[in-house]
Write a protein that holds these residues in place. Structure first.
Motif, PDB file in Angstrom:
ATOM      1  N   ASP A   1       1.707   6.366  -7.076  1.00  0.00           N
ATOM      2  CA  ASP A   1       0.629   7.271  -7.499  1.00  0.00           C
ATOM      3  C   ASP A   1       1.106   8.720  -7.496  1.00  0.00           C
ATOM      4  OD1 ASP A   1      -1.149   5.253  -7.955  1.00  0.00           O
ATOM      5  OD2 ASP A   1      -2.398   5.615  -6.189  1.00  0.00           O
TER       6      ASP A   1
ATOM      7  N   ARG B   1       1.019   4.152  -2.892  1.00  0.00           N
ATOM      8  CA  ARG B   1       0.869   5.579  -2.589  1.00  0.00           C
ATOM      9  C   ARG B   1       2.004   6.388  -3.222  1.00  0.00           C
ATOM     10  NH1 ARG B   1       2.403   9.595   0.649  1.00  0.00           N
ATOM     11  NH2 ARG B   1       4.113   8.361   1.501  1.00  0.00           N
TER      12      ARG B   1
ATOM     13  N   SER C   1      -3.614  -0.060  -7.846  1.00  0.00           N
ATOM     14  CA  SER C   1      -3.837   1.378  -7.710  1.00  0.00           C
ATOM     15  C   SER C   1      -5.280   1.695  -8.077  1.00  0.00           C
ATOM     16  CB  SER C   1      -2.885   2.154  -8.614  1.00  0.00           C
ATOM     17  OG  SER C   1      -3.233   3.529  -8.664  1.00  0.00           O
TER      18      SER C   1
ATOM     19  N   ARG D   1       0.829  -1.212   0.000  1.00  0.00           N
ATOM     20  CA  ARG D   1       0.000   0.000   0.000  1.00  0.00           C
ATOM     21  C   ARG D   1       0.859   1.257   0.000  1.00  0.00           C
ATOM     22  NH1 ARG D   1      -4.447  -1.993   4.531  1.00  0.00           N
ATOM     23  NH2 ARG D   1      -5.729  -3.241   3.109  1.00  0.00           N
ATOM     24  N   GLU D   2       1.936   1.230   0.768  1.00  0.00           N
ATOM     25  CA  GLU D   2       2.828   2.391   0.785  1.00  0.00           C
ATOM     26  C   GLU D   2       3.485   2.577  -0.576  1.00  0.00           C
ATOM     27  OE1 GLU D   2       5.010   5.691   1.898  1.00  0.00           O
ATOM     28  OE2 GLU D   2       3.211   4.776   2.760  1.00  0.00           O
TER      29      GLU D   2
ATOM     30  N   ARG E   1       4.173   8.258   7.588  1.00  0.00           N
ATOM     31  CA  ARG E   1       2.783   8.349   7.196  1.00  0.00           C
ATOM     32  C   ARG E   1       1.879   8.632   8.389  1.00  0.00           C
ATOM     33  NH1 ARG E   1       2.356   3.608   5.510  1.00  0.00           N
ATOM     34  NH2 ARG E   1       1.181   2.686   7.201  1.00  0.00           N
TER      35      ARG E   1
END
Length: 515
Positions: free
Chosen positions: A57, A54, A209, A50-51, A427
């Motif tokens: 993206d 991020r 994503s 997930r990181e 984060r």
């Protein structure tokens, strides 16, 4: 208590048998431990993926913004618009080139100006992304291509592949990661494959994503679960092997031994034997003192000055690290408040805090008491998050850090780049500074990979608008390199070793002009 012997004994020699035998049923021990190991690895793979999504993206957002900016120019003559293309390359991080397309024909690029090359939309996943191992300009460097089309006009933006590789390697060195774009994929070693990747053998995870047509695949290699169990639960493994051999007398003896260091730490705390030492932090450009890290030392009545690595782990495990830090802050305030005039405004004083400090809000009052000892705004208090124990993000921790920032307290990540959770801390918490671990600094001039990692950390801090401190500087070459890279603060034996309070005050008077 024979301190040198007791405090250097392994944690498992004193605690593992009695603690694990009381917590886990012997028959179900191996089943539970492997089940928990799989859950932990799956969670780590998911969070890491997930990181990564991020961060990728964010890179593609820059490509999309560049495309939006120049798409209205498509169809105009190349000499009129090529400067605008190059401007986007300069302004947008991670962007390598920007190219204009008309009727699926590249006719103008930021690299070469006028150019002709056909575009095949079928090469792009969902018509948007294409992952390449290289192109004629840089055949050995991977590229991620972003495509935007409207009617006859179009824009193609290429991103540097080494940024992708850096993210894959830096987020979590223990988790294997790759980016999948259609049938193409790239791993942390920069190898691009043109066939769909198979799942990783252990806890495979795929996180797509939600903004762009790609996915991040994460997981671990074969044997990771067993290595994880051996690394994380050695005491429980020893318990299963030796349970029948250890008598009640041995367990009682272990229990007695386990309490001795804690009792000695408590005695030392009551006797005010834990004292502050100061290691200056200098500015990278002027080498003037900008602050100091306050380090804890144990002035033992029989053992002399005890190194922190011999007692800090016990203090953190027992919870005594909280009152010990409170005592250290009070001593520091009492020692330095009378000498405030010798410190330049904004002088930084940094203290290490551990997971135990973040379990309630008492740290807020400790910091307020410390700051109240000095003229308002004269001292900057910095708390450095250590990673010997994981700081779990909860409502309490978020409330704690919010209150600390409202007091003007700054938060730094200590030893950044070596712990499991540095990026997750960025984060979850509002961090102000990164402290580069000395292992990266030590490799300056000798290890190219570590230097690239060091440069990436510096680049990351710039992009996130964070201050940066490099520690462990021992040579002039290291100092000059870091200063040239724009590192704001430096710390190490080249400038000063940790010193007792009296020597520190004397040096302050000699170095800083009273205000």
């Amino acid at each position: 208590m024979p301190l040198a012997l007791k405090l250097t004994r392994k944690w498992t020699d004193r605690y593992a048998l009695i603690l694990l035998s009381g917590l886990l049923p012997i028959v179900l021990g191996m089943f539970i431990i492997f089940w928990q190991a799989n859950r932990s690895l799956e969670w780590e793979a998911t969070e890491t993926a997930r990181e990564a999504v991020r961060q990728f993206d964010l890179m593609l957002d820059n490509a999309a913004m560049a495309a939006d900016a120049v798409l209205p120019l498509a169809g105009q003559d190349c000499p009129q618009v090529e400067l605008a293309l190059r401007d986007q390359v300069t302004r947008r991080p991670f962007v390598r080139s920007v190219n204009l397309v008309w009727e699926n024909q590249i006719y103008c690029t930021s690299l070469f100006g006028s150019f002709k090359e056909a575009v095949n939309p079928a090469d792009y996943n969902d018509g948007v992304l294409w992952l390449l191992p290289g192109n004629p300009v840089t055949p050995d460097e991977p590229l991620l291509i972003y495509r935007r089309e409207k009617d006859h006009a179009g824009v193609i933006v290429s991103l540097y592949g080494f940024h992708l590789v850096n993210v894959l390697g830096l987020i979590n060195q223990y988790t294997q990661l790759m980016i999948q774009v259609g049938d193409n994929s790239i791993d942390r070693f920069g190898q691009v494959r043109n066939t769909p990747p198979g799942p990783y053998p252990v806890t495979p995870v795929t996180v797509p994503s939600t903004h762009y047509p790609y996915s991040v695949v994460a997981g671990f290699s074969s044997g990771t679960v067993w290595r994880f169990v051996k690394g994380q639960y050695p005491g429980f493994m020893a318990l299963l092997i030796f349970l029948g051999m250890i008598s009640a007398a041995t367990v009682n003896q272990l229990k007695k031994s386990s309490s001795s260091p804690t009792h000695e730490l408590q005695r030392g705390l009551e006797a005010e034997e834990f004292i502050p030492y100061f290691q200056p932090v200098v500015r990278g450009d002027t080498k003037q003192w900008a602050g100091a890290e306050v380090l804890m030392r144990w002035k033992h009545p029989t053992e002399g000055l005890v190194r922190p690595d011999l007692f800090i782990p016990f203090a953190e495990h027992s919870g005594l690290i909280v009152p010990m830090t409170r005592s250290l802050m009070r001593q520091t305030a009492a020692l330095l408040a009378p000498h405030t005039h010798t410190m330049a405004p904004g002088f930084h004083l940094a203290f290490n805090i551990a997971a135990r400090h973040c379990q309630d809000l008492k740290l807020i009052e400790d910091c307020r008491e410390f700051l109240d000892a000095f003229p308002t705004g004269h001292i900057k208090l910095v708390l450095e998050l250590t990673e010997r124990e994981l700081i779990v993000p909860t409502e309490t921790t978020h409330a704690l850090f919010a209150a600390l920032h409202s007091l003007g307290v700054m938060i730094a990540l200590d030893d950044f780049g070596t712990g499991h959770s540095s990026l997750s801390y960025l984060r979850e918490f509002n961090v102000d500074y990164l402290k580069i671990d000395q292992s990266f600094v030590a490799m300056i001039g000798s290890d190219a990979l570590s230097r690239h990692i060091l440069d990436s950390i510096i680049e990351l801090s710039v992009k996130l608008d964070l201050g940066i401190v490099a520690e462990g500087i021992e040579t002039e070459e290291q100092s000059q390199y870091l200063a040239a890279q724009g590192v704001e603060f430096l710390q190490g034996y080249l400038f000063a070793r940790p010193m007792p309070s009296a020597d520190f005050v004397t040096s302050l008077v000699a170095r800083l002009t009273p205000t």
